[in-house]
Design a protein around this motif. Structure first.
Motif, PDB file in Angstrom:
ATOM      1  N   GLY A   1       0.815  -1.215   0.000  1.00  0.00           N
ATOM      2  CA  GLY A   1       0.000   0.000   0.000  1.00  0.00           C
ATOM      3  C   GLY A   1       0.844   1.258   0.000  1.00  0.00           C
TER       4      GLY A   1
ATOM      5  N   MET B   1      -5.842  -1.828   2.718  1.00  0.00           N
ATOM      6  CA  MET B   1      -6.420  -2.124   4.026  1.00  0.00           C
ATOM      7  C   MET B   1      -7.815  -2.737   3.872  1.00  0.00           C
ATOM      8  N   GLY B   2      -8.542  -2.292   2.849  1.00  0.00           N
ATOM      9  CA  GLY B   2      -9.855  -2.890   2.580  1.00  0.00           C
ATOM     10  C   GLY B   2      -9.746  -4.334   2.166  1.00  0.00           C
TER      11      GLY B   2
ATOM     12  N   LYS C   1      -1.873   3.155  -2.652  1.00  0.00           N
ATOM     13  CA  LYS C   1      -3.269   2.704  -2.483  1.00  0.00           C
ATOM     14  C   LYS C   1      -3.448   2.090  -1.101  1.00  0.00           C
ATOM     15  N   PHE C   2      -2.998   2.828  -0.085  1.00  0.00           N
ATOM     16  CA  PHE C   2      -2.988   2.267   1.266  1.00  0.00           C
ATOM     17  C   PHE C   2      -4.390   1.913   1.751  1.00  0.00           C
ATOM     18  N   SER C   3      -5.373   2.796   1.504  1.00  0.00           N
ATOM     19  CA  SER C   3      -6.745   2.535   1.969  1.00  0.00           C
ATOM     20  C   SER C   3      -7.353   1.328   1.262  1.00  0.00           C
ATOM     21  N   ASP C   4      -7.072   1.190  -0.048  1.00  0.00           N
ATOM     22  CA  ASP C   4      -7.589   0.036  -0.794  1.00  0.00           C
ATOM     23  C   ASP C   4      -6.988  -1.269  -0.266  1.00  0.00           C
TER      24      ASP C   4
END
Length: 267
Positions: free
Chosen positions: A3, A13-14, A8-11
């Motif tokens: 990430g 984590m999802g 794309k850290f939030s993606d």
């Protein structure tokens, strides 16, 4: 790491949250399905121990006072009960010795390889373990690829996660094959006993369409349902087997008690 590198850290984590939730739900279903047979077996063993410790000794006293010739069945039950009452520590030592032996065997690489290969070769359990490993491999690969991991790194990470050493070796070797220019499906197809044709065919589709992560999730959905169906079938088969087996044991136990008592009455 993926990430942070891809932005794309939030993606990522999802993806990770979905993966952890799927793993939790998957193993929770397996654990919940085994609660009933384990509970029944535990209660039966507790009752058997109580009867052996408290009921059988009183029966022996009555029969000895009456001077009745004991049937073979009754002698076996009395001998077993006496052994359980007086030599319980020996049984405990054997169980503890077996647990220590298995734990030490699993800590050794050659021992773990032997156990994992042996379990995969068992008739029903082997097929069940294969489906669980296929589910874990497909889900972890899909999650890592979706998160932006290079395919070789995704395979190496998946190999570390997979518990079975046989599958672990194949996954690591697959990464080496990809470095030489082979597709994943080509290498895995050399192990039809571990990766069935359906798994390989769906993987080929994913490679050709460039959507290997989505294809792998479809594989996960299929094999999760297969595991649930296998588990349901096993539980449905286990219940009547347990009932019949426990009924036979209780019947033998009761017959060994009643037959000598009838002899007292008739005399």
């Amino acid at each position: 790491k993926s990430g942070e590198a891809s932005g794309k850290f939030s993606d990522v984590m999802g993806y990770l949250a979905d993966h952890i939730e799927n793993e939790y739900n998957f193993y929770s279903k397996i654990i919940m399905a085994m609660v009933y047979p384990v509970f029944v077996l535990a209660v039966f063993l507790a009752l058997l121990i109580l009867m052996s410790v408290f009921v059988v000794p009183q029966l022996v006293e009555v029969l000895l006072e009456a001077g009745v010739e004991l049937p073979l069945m009754t002698k076996i039950v009395i001998t077993s009960a006496n052994f359980l009452k007086n030599d319980w520590w020996l049984i405990l030592m054997v169980i503890l010795g077996f647990v220590v032996f298995v734990s030490q065997l699993l800590k050794n690489k050659e021992g773990k390889d032997f156990v994992d290969k042996f379990l995969l070769g068992l008739p029903f359990l082997g097929d069940f373990i294969k489906k669980i490993n296929l589910t874990r491999i497909a889900e972890n690969l899909s999650t890592l690829i979706s998160a932006g991991f290079p395919i070789i790194q995704a395979l190496e990470t998946t190999g570390e996660i997979v518990g079975n050493s046989v599958y672990k070796k194949v996954i690591f070797d697959t990464g080496e094959g990809i470095r030489k220019g082979e597709p994943i499906s080509s290498y895995l197809s050399r192990h039809p006993n571990l990766f069935p044709p359906l798994f390989i065919q769906m993987l080929i589709v994913g490679e050709k369409t460039g959507q290997i992560d989505l294809t792998l999730m479809n594989i996960v959905g299929y094999y999760q349902k297969e595991v649930e169906r296998s588990l349901d079938s096993f539980i449905k088969l286990l219940e009547p087997i347990m009932i019949v087996t426990l009924g036979l044991i209780v019947g033998v136990f009761m017959a060994s008690i009643l037959l000598p008592l009838y002899s007292i009455n008739f005399d």
